[in-house]
Design an enzyme around this catalytic site. Sequence first.
Site, PDB file in Angstrom:
ATOM      1  N   PRO A  39       0.821  -1.212   0.000  1.00 25.83           N
ATOM      2  CG  PRO A  39      -0.903  -1.601   1.513  1.00 25.83           C
ATOM      3  CD  PRO A  39       0.418  -2.149   1.046  1.00 25.83           C
ATOM      4  N   GLY A  63      -4.289   5.435  -2.058  1.00 27.13           N
ATOM      5  CA  GLY A  63      -5.744   5.467  -2.137  1.00 27.13           C
ATOM      6  C   GLY A  63      -6.492   5.001  -0.902  1.00 27.13           C
ATOM      7  CD  GLN A  64      -3.273   3.307   1.668  1.00 27.00           C
ATOM      8  OE1 GLN A  64      -3.174   4.387   1.115  1.00 27.00           O
ATOM      9  NE2 GLN A  64      -2.277   2.457   1.723  1.00 27.00           N
ATOM     10  CE  LYS A  65     -14.228   5.184   3.720  1.00 30.34           C
ATOM     11  NZ  LYS A  65     -15.191   4.142   3.906  1.00 30.34           N
ATOM     12  CG  MET A  67      -3.395   7.517   2.386  1.00 29.69           C
ATOM     13  SD  MET A  67      -1.766   8.181   2.657  1.00 29.69           S
ATOM     14  CE  MET A  67      -1.398   9.064   1.197  1.00 29.69           C
TER      15      MET A  67
END
Length: 173
Positions: A39, A63-65, A67
Site C-alpha cells: 500500500p 488510495g487508502q480511505k 489518505m
Amino acid sequence: MGQARSSTSPQVILMGLDSAGKSTLLARLLTGQVMETSPTIGFNVGDLDLDKKTSLTVWDVGGQKSMRPNWRYYLEDCKALVFVVDSSDRARMPEARKALRKILVEEKLANVPLMVLANKKDLPNCMTIREISSELGLDNYNDRLWEIQACSGLKGLGLLQAFNSVNKLIKRS
C-alpha cells in the site's frame, strides 16, 4: 505536499481506491516488469517517456480511505487525472464513484481531462467498460473531456495506449 514541481513534462495524477492497482501499473509502465508493491503511503512518481519528444510525469497517490482527504494537495499543475478502478471489484464501485465525484469538484481540476482505467481486465468476471462507466456515473461529466479504457497492470495490456490517449486529451484540453 503541494510544493512546486520542477519537471517540465505535463503532470498526470494517478488516483483511485486502495488495491485498484495504481502502483503496479505505474511500475509496469516505468520498468516493463511486475514489481512487488505494498500500500502506497504518500506517493510514487516517475517520468514516462511516450516517444523521443514526449514524456509525462506520473504521480501515483495512495488510495487508502485515510489518505483521500489529502488527494487535493497533489493537484497543483495537474494536466490530467487518471482514475484507476479494479474492474473485478463490483462491491467497491459505489465507493469509487463517491471518491471520483469528490475529487472532480476540486477547483484545480476544472477543465482537466479524465482518463478512467478499468484495471485487472485479465481477471475473470470483470465488469464491462459500459458497466463501469455507468457505475461511476461518467455520463454526468459532460463538462470535461473524459475517456475510459480497459487495461491490466499485471500483464501490461493497454497501458501504453491509455497513456498515449492521456497525452492526446491533454493536448485537446
